[in-house]
Design an enzyme around this catalytic site. Sequence first.
Site, short mmCIF file in Angstrom:
data_model
loop_
_atom_site.label_atom_id
_atom_site.label_comp_id
_atom_site.label_asym_id
_atom_site.label_seq_id
_atom_site.Cartn_x
_atom_site.Cartn_y
_atom_site.Cartn_z
N LYS A 190 0.82 -1.20 -0.02
CA LYS A 190 0.07 0.01 -0.05
C LYS A 190 0.91 1.34 0.11
O LYS A 190 1.52 1.55 1.03
CB LYS A 190 -0.86 0.16 1.13
N GLU A 266 9.39 1.32 10.93
CA GLU A 266 10.69 2.20 10.52
C GLU A 266 9.96 3.61 10.55
O GLU A 266 9.38 3.76 9.83
CB GLU A 266 11.25 1.95 9.19
N CYS A 300 13.84 10.71 6.55
CA CYS A 300 13.70 10.44 8.19
C CYS A 300 14.97 10.54 8.83
O CYS A 300 14.88 11.02 10.04
CB CYS A 300 13.00 8.85 8.24
N GLU A 399 9.82 16.35 14.92
CA GLU A 399 10.29 16.20 13.28
C GLU A 399 9.42 17.03 12.49
O GLU A 399 8.29 17.15 12.48
CB GLU A 399 9.99 14.70 12.91
P1 NAD Z 1 2.23 8.53 7.66
O1 NAD Z 1 2.42 7.92 8.91
O2 NAD Z 1 1.32 9.74 7.44
O3 NAD Z 1 1.90 7.52 6.50
C1 NAD Z 1 2.71 6.52 6.32
C2 NAD Z 1 1.83 5.34 5.71
O4 NAD Z 1 1.12 4.69 6.46
C3 NAD Z 1 1.03 5.89 4.21
O5 NAD Z 1 0.98 4.96 3.35
C4 NAD Z 1 -0.33 6.11 4.94
O6 NAD Z 1 -1.45 6.13 3.98
C5 NAD Z 1 -0.49 4.96 6.05
N1 NAD Z 1 -1.42 5.30 7.20
C6 NAD Z 1 -1.67 6.52 7.46
N2 NAD Z 1 -2.47 6.41 8.65
C7 NAD Z 1 -2.99 5.03 8.62
C8 NAD Z 1 -3.61 4.25 9.63
N3 NAD Z 1 -4.32 4.83 10.64
N4 NAD Z 1 -3.54 2.89 9.50
C9 NAD Z 1 -2.98 2.31 8.46
N5 NAD Z 1 -2.14 3.15 7.61
C10 NAD Z 1 -2.04 4.32 7.85
O7 NAD Z 1 3.79 9.11 7.19
P2 NAD Z 1 4.16 9.78 5.76
O8 NAD Z 1 3.78 11.24 6.12
O9 NAD Z 1 3.91 9.17 4.80
O10 NAD Z 1 5.84 9.72 5.86
C11 NAD Z 1 6.51 10.16 6.51
C12 NAD Z 1 7.29 9.79 7.83
O11 NAD Z 1 7.89 8.68 7.43
C13 NAD Z 1 8.29 10.31 8.64
O12 NAD Z 1 7.82 10.50 10.09
C14 NAD Z 1 9.55 9.68 8.24
O13 NAD Z 1 10.66 10.08 9.27
C15 NAD Z 1 9.14 8.46 8.13
N6 NAD Z 1 10.10 7.74 7.38
C16 NAD Z 1 10.71 6.67 8.20
C17 NAD Z 1 11.70 6.08 7.46
C18 NAD Z 1 12.57 4.90 8.11
O14 NAD Z 1 13.35 4.20 7.53
N7 NAD Z 1 12.73 5.06 9.69
C19 NAD Z 1 12.06 6.07 6.04
C20 NAD Z 1 11.10 6.98 5.43
C21 NAD Z 1 10.09 7.77 6.13
#
Ligand code: NAD
Length: 497
Positions: A190, A266, A300, A399
């Site tokens: 997804k 992650e 991230c 962040e």
């Molecule tokens: P997000 O948590 O808003 O969304 C991530 C994914 O989760 C999306 O596909 C979203 O549709 C889904 N999602 C959102 N709410 C959900 C729910 N209630 N149930 C199930 N799925 C849900 O994050 P984002 O804004 O897309 O990405 C940015 C974040 O990702 C930042 O915090 C960044 O640090 C982190 N990130 C971490 C790494 C790592 O390896 N540690 C790498 C890249 C990004």
Amino acid sequence: MTEVNIDWHDRAKKLNIDGRALIDGERVNAQDGTTFACFSPIDGRKLADVAHSKAADVNTAVAVARAAFQDRRWAGLSPRDRKEAMVRFADLVLAHQAELALLETLDMGKPISASLSMDVASAANTLRWFGEAIDKIYDEIAPTAEHTLAMITREPVGVVAAIVPWNYPILMACWKIAPALAAGNSVILKPSEKSPLSALRLGDLALLAGIPKGVLNVVPGFGAEAGTPLAMHMDVDCIAFTGSTEVGKKIQIMAGQSNLKRAWCELGGKSPNIIFADCNVDEAVASSVASIFYNQGESCNAPSRLLVERTIKDAFIKKLLTHLPRYQPGNPLDTTTTMGAIVDNRQMDNILKYIQSGLTEGATLLAGGVRVLGKTGGFYISPTVFDHVTNDMKIAAEEIFGPVLSIITFDTEEEAVEIANDTPYGLAAAIWTQNLSRAHLLAKALRAGMVYINSYDEDDITVPFGGYQQSGNGRDKSLHALDKYTELKTTWIKLKP
Ligand code: NAD
């Protein structure tokens, strides 16, 4: 190989995008026929109507993935055959490098040069590396008593759901699907609702590579509507999540509320970059600027807290500011652009709110801090630098996920470590010093999954990527990633004396 001298603006106009989901080897509409519009942050133009997947679509995808796993059309292949399909998959990603890079840039706003040379190239390398690895890994025989034989073997967990973010869409997808597929699992991917396009093409290419239908399914949709049904599903064995800490916590709860599926998260970061007076200042300045503004600060592991020893702070900042012209935002389709567009209006507004809070809490704005190129209809923020930041300010504690650097001053090693570790996160950290003992001692003292010494963001598929504390659990990349997608089985055999 990608053709040279591509006119990306022209290529973008001619793109034909299929926004339908991929389930059981077919491109399909959402079962209720609805779509959501996918816009480009470059100029606000609509790129495609994308299948608005919900619980019914997720349920079908899970059933299909389960059937594919049960009949062993993929899990039952020899590791060598899976390897060959994965290598073909990697080759196809490279053969479509320009198309995938263009989709990525249009969808989430990163510079086309980065999409091409980093995101898509690394995605292909990830698929190839896990494919190549899988027929070279041996199981174990335990050193048990003479009349017993204990075999420790690894088996795929079954159905894996991969939920990924928008900041490195194709690469984050491949960090999950490459080890999961190589190990023999079936996968439902997804992508983020903000960047679904490259994942859908990835699904097409997997099929072309000979990965059987139903083994990799792609369901584009929103978190609450498509992500939650995956996290709550009783027939998903493992969820591999990359995203915010806030949603990661919900994923863990949903795993516990449903079938206790393995939940690997992650998550976010607020990484410290510690500069000592004895470092190579020119290198430290260039690296600090490049790594915070890379990918518009939407990384991230971005080193968003710059801790500088007081004795060199003024000179360091002076040099740092001379680098900023190079990072002024530009059109991501121009090959000379180094900083592109923020993923969407909402994220841009969030970043601007953080900038405002920095001003309100008393930090000194040295550069940027404003929206630029507004007339394009896109979302751009100039590289922003704050001085006189303290670690309790919001801009240091939370962040931001944008091009905002917070400079914090320290006097002693102990103080630097205390400030660096004063965070709920623990993804990455860096130390700049010529003192070898100090570098080693501080690397041990810092609570972070990745510590860089005299560099930032070194990268190789052979090393794990992931964090301590609320930056998550589990690791992407390297052979350690295979642990997440396999079960350990012990088989005891009693031998006749
Ligand atoms: P997000 O948590 O808003 O969304 C991530 C994914 O989760 C999306 O596909 C979203 O549709 C889904 N999602 C959102 N709410 C959900 C729910 N209630 N149930 C199930 N799925 C849900 O994050 P984002 O804004 O897309 O990405 C940015 C974040 O990702 C930042 O915090 C960044 O640090 C982190 N990130 C971490 C790494 C790592 O390896 N540690 C790498 C890249 C990004």
